[in-house]
Design a protein around this motif. Structure first.
Motif, PDB file in Angstrom:
ATOM      1  N   GLN A 140      -7.875  -4.291   0.744  1.00  0.00           N
ATOM      2  CA  GLN A 140      -7.296  -4.723  -0.531  1.00  0.00           C
ATOM      3  C   GLN A 140      -5.856  -5.144  -0.255  1.00  0.00           C
ATOM      4  O   GLN A 140      -4.915  -4.391  -0.462  1.00  0.00           O
ATOM      5  N   GLN A 143      -3.640  -4.977  -3.306  1.00  0.00           N
ATOM      6  CA  GLN A 143      -3.850  -3.870  -4.238  1.00  0.00           C
ATOM      7  C   GLN A 143      -3.500  -2.521  -3.645  1.00  0.00           C
ATOM      8  O   GLN A 143      -3.310  -1.559  -4.352  1.00  0.00           O
ATOM      9  N   LEU A 233       1.680  -0.051  -8.612  1.00  0.00           N
ATOM     10  CA  LEU A 233       2.515   1.149  -8.708  1.00  0.00           C
ATOM     11  C   LEU A 233       3.943   0.876  -8.246  1.00  0.00           C
ATOM     12  O   LEU A 233       4.557   1.701  -7.592  1.00  0.00           O
TER      13      LEU A 233
ATOM     14  N   GLY B 246      -9.726  -3.456  -7.393  1.00  0.00           N
ATOM     15  CA  GLY B 246      -8.714  -4.497  -7.245  1.00  0.00           C
ATOM     16  C   GLY B 246      -8.778  -5.421  -8.450  1.00  0.00           C
ATOM     17  O   GLY B 246      -9.824  -5.535  -9.088  1.00  0.00           O
ATOM     18  N   ALA B 384       1.962   0.729 -16.778  1.00  0.00           N
ATOM     19  CA  ALA B 384       2.337   1.489 -15.586  1.00  0.00           C
ATOM     20  C   ALA B 384       1.630   2.839 -15.586  1.00  0.00           C
ATOM     21  O   ALA B 384       1.125   3.287 -14.555  1.00  0.00           O
ATOM     22  N   GLU B 387      -1.988   2.496 -14.698  1.00  0.00           N
ATOM     23  CA  GLU B 387      -2.115   2.289 -13.262  1.00  0.00           C
ATOM     24  C   GLU B 387      -1.958   3.612 -12.498  1.00  0.00           C
ATOM     25  O   GLU B 387      -2.688   3.882 -11.545  1.00  0.00           O
ATOM     26  N   GLN B 388      -0.981   4.425 -12.954  1.00  0.00           N
ATOM     27  CA  GLN B 388      -0.792   5.734 -12.321  1.00  0.00           C
ATOM     28  C   GLN B 388      -2.063   6.567 -12.422  1.00  0.00           C
ATOM     29  O   GLN B 388      -2.427   7.275 -11.491  1.00  0.00           O
ATOM     30  N   VAL B 391      -5.178   4.248 -10.474  1.00  0.00           N
ATOM     31  CA  VAL B 391      -4.982   3.962  -9.046  1.00  0.00           C
ATOM     32  C   VAL B 391      -4.229   5.095  -8.364  1.00  0.00           C
ATOM     33  O   VAL B 391      -4.565   5.526  -7.267  1.00  0.00           O
ATOM     34  N   GLY B 392      -3.183   5.591  -9.047  1.00  0.00           N
ATOM     35  CA  GLY B 392      -2.336   6.623  -8.443  1.00  0.00           C
ATOM     36  C   GLY B 392      -2.914   8.023  -8.512  1.00  0.00           C
ATOM     37  O   GLY B 392      -2.374   8.947  -7.906  1.00  0.00           O
TER      38      GLY B 392
END
Lengths: 284, 414
Positions: A140, A143, A233, B246, B384, B387-388, B391-392
């Motif tokens: 990725q 990403q 992030l 993604g 944000a 996303e945290q 993804v985070g």
């Protein structure tokens, strides 16, 4: 008296804007303030204190450091290397490669972003296709927080190598042939000529390229703006992009001005260090 | 010596101010002559609006409409500059989400006196959601121009294969259909993409679950159960491999080759899919969004306003009144495919395409993003946080508590 035009222009277009920005950085100016100046009030040092408490800004400083530490040496060494190789010959092949290396520098960043966006694409991208040929897992590219930073560095590296190569080529052409002839009479090998004549005499060009590249990378902006918008992030957020986001997207002019002053001071310090570290010019 | 320098600086400054004054004068002259020039700023491309401006010029001799097209990407910067210099167009097209910001800055004229004068501007002519976007603190500062909303695009053949030929109608059906699609498709297949970079995406689902984003007392609701449940629902699509992690999966390409059976997007995608994927003609359709408590979608688009620093506000109002009429609205639909905000225009044959009608149906149940000046920044913070979480790997409740605190701070709540 004869410098008056220069001084006036400098004052009008450089110094006054800097002073205005400095003043703004101590206010709470936003869009409402922009429309009616009576709505602006002093914020003291609040912008500067808050910006160093802002995790996104700290992250952007860290990212910018990574960009500089990896990007600058890479660009300087590679553009010098390419220039040395291209300086070996004058046939059409060498000339056309000069054009090929220079091409990215004059290509519009948006067009570049579209093309590289497809190269990096996780599902349909060329890079992942190449990996799949060798049986490697797909990546990725834009990403993954760590990989995204490196992907942007690769793109910026590819884009900035051409211009710096031209500067090195010009400096190489300026080295008199007689030095090499003298060295050959003394029995110097190719490597020794490079080590004791070419590289030292490229000193000024190297200094120039290093300083402009360094400033360019500290202000790293276009690539993250068009490719990742600072994500994922905030892993690719640069200081310049942070300032842009706050100033133009969120209309927090005071806060953005404070950020730009931090950036301004960093650039001045780094440039002064460069001048201090620079050794005396080589003379033969 | 010193005196001389002073003289040079003074004369230079004088020179500059003379030039500046000269510019100002020539501007005034062109505006007050026999041929009035109306400056209109549009976002997008000029060829969509120029034909309508021509129509207006024909009906109103003596008036020249000068259309300037600004790409959407630069539009916000350009408007900021116009506000700063107090010098801009007479009529300006505003993205609906920008209204609070520019209204708060006093850049948009109060439309109330003009609405009384021109019946075509009356609120009842337009979709409710669109009218909501024209108000700031009980003042009407714009007139709806065109609207857009999000609806569900889906592959009828693929969804039919898992028992939902008309698309999922509820959240449960959406989840069930997604699981079946992915199970049937195998590796590399997804049900639908979650547009995490678009703040309205999570907002739509939150509204459907009965959650407000910011309530009428300016209190954010991001850590309340309804919002938390929404985020967990969306997160499960990632966790269960129903949505690609993604965000660079090309939606149209994936829709075409069947690796993605659904996506939620706006009307502009109809044309894009038709052009880029003619192979699947007849195998896809558009329908309204699946519902939880409601099937609310967002409403966006653009409004028309009179710039507060305009020198011809009356002429500007007349032009806007014309733009709000059916002829202009339909013409704009023809040149740009942007859907009219005028309800009456939807009865026209030009919009009878079932896909467009699906959007028309969705428009009846749609609402704008919260109309507070701070929303842009809050929306960024919400993205944000999302996303945290996705993804985070942050804990949903903890992260949303943080988001709520941040929103409170931005809104100035103590």
């Amino acid at each position: 008296m004869f410098i008056a035009p220069a001084v006036i222009l400098l004052t009008l277009f450089s110094i006054i804007p800097i002073i205005i920005a400095l003043v703004i950085s101590f206010t709470d100016m936003d869009l409402v303030g922009l429309a009616d100046y009576s709505n602006i009030s002093s914020a003291g040092f609040a912008n500067y204190i808050n910006i160093f408490k802002d995790p996104v800004f700290l992250k952007s400083m860290y990212n910018t450091l990574i960009y500089v530490v990896i990007g600058v040496p890479l660009v300087v060494l590679a553009s010098m290397g390419v220039a040395l190789l291209l300086n070996y010959g004058t046939s059409w092949l060498f000339k056309s490669f000069r054009v090929i290396y220079y091409m990215p520098s004059i290509t519009n960043i948006v067009a570049v972003a579209v093309v590289w966006g497809y190269l990096y694409n996780g599902s349909y991208g060329l890079f992942n296709y190449i990996l799949s040929i060798f049986g490697l897992p797909a990546q990725q590219w834009l990403q993954d927080p760590t990989l995204a930073k490196l992907s942007l560095i690769l793109l910026a590296f590819w884009k900035s190598i051409g211009l710096n190569m031209i500067i090195f080529l010009a400096a190489l052409q300026g080295i008199p042939r007689s030095y090499y002839e003298a060295a050959e009479i003394d029995g110097a090998t190719g490597w020794k000529k490079l080590r004791y004549i070419t590289v030292p005499l490229l000193g000024f060009a190297t200094f120039f390229v290093t300083i402009t590249t360094l400033i360019g990378w500290i202000q790293f902006f276009e690539e993250p703006l068009v490719m990742t918008k600072g994500g994922p992030l905030n892993a690719t957020m640069s200081m310049a992009l942070f300032i842009y986001n706050n100033g133009f997207q969120l209309s927090k002019f005071g806060y953005a001005a404070a950020g730009s002053f931090v950036l301004f001071i960093i650039i001045i310090i780094v440039t002064l260090i460069q001048f201090a570290v620079k050794k005396k010019e080589v003379e033969y | 010596m010193k005196k001389k320098t002073g003289l040079v600086i003074t004369s230079a400054l004088l020179g500059f101010s003379l030039v500046a004054a000269g510019c100002g004068n020539s501007d005034n002259n062109s505006a007050s002559g026999d041929n009035k020039t109306l400056k209109v700023w549009f976002m997008g491309t000029a060829d969509t609006v120029t034909p309508i401006a021509k129509m207006y010029e024909e009906k109103n001799p003596g008036i020249k409409v000068e259309v300037q097209a600004i790409p959407w990407d630069n539009a916000h910067d350009k408007l900021l500059t116009a506000v700063a210099s107090k010098n801009g167009p007479d009529v300006v097209q505003m993205g609906t989400t920008w209204i609070p910001e520019f209204a708060a800055a006093g850049a948009l004229k109060d439309m109330a006196p003009y609405i009384e004068k021109y019946p075509s501007m009356k609120a009842e002519n337009f979709f409710d959601g669109a009218v909501q976007t024209t108000k700031y603190e009980d003042k009407t500062v714009a007139i709806p121009f065109y609207v857009e909303t999000r609806a569900m695009f889906y592959r009828t053949d693929l969804l039919g294969g898992v028992g939902y030929p008309e698309g999922p109608k509820t959240w449960d059906e959406l989840k069930d259909a997604s699981k079946k699609l992915v199970a049937k498709g195998g590796a590399g297949h997804y049900a639908l993409p979650i547009e995490a970079k678009d703040s309205i995406y999570t907002a739509i689902f939150a509204w459907q679950n009965g959650s407000e984003l910011i309530d009428s007392n300016r209190k954010p609701q991001f850590n309340q159960p309804a919002y938390v449940e929404t985020i967990n629902f969306l997160k499960s699509f990632y966790d269960e491999g129903l949505s690609p992690k993604g965000t660079d999966l090309d939606t149209v390409a994936a829709f075409k080759d069947g690796t993605m059976g659904m996506f939620i997007s706006g009307p502009w995608m109809i044309q894009t899919v038709k052009e880029k994927a003619p192979e699947i003609d007849g195998k896809w359709a558009v329908t309204t969004l699946p519902a939880k408590k409601t099937n609310t979608s967002s409403i966006g688009g653009a409004d028309l306003s009179i710039f507060n620093y305009s020198k011809n506000p009356d002429e500007a109002a007349k032009f806007i009144a014309f733009m709000a009429e059916q002829d202009a609205q339909l013409k704009f639909y023809e040149t740009s495919n942007s859907m009219p905000a005028l309800k009456a225009a939807w009865k026209n044959d030009a919009l009878k395409d079932p896909m467009i009608q699906a959007f028309g149906k969705q428009l009846e149940n749609s609402r704008p993003a919260p109309m507070v000046t701070e929303y842009e920044e809050i929306a960024k913070a919400a993205m944000a946080s999302f996303e945290q979480i996705t993804v985070g790997g942050a804990d949903t409740q903890t992260e949303l508590d943080k988001l709520n605190a941040k929103a409170n701070e931005l809104l100035g709540n103590k």
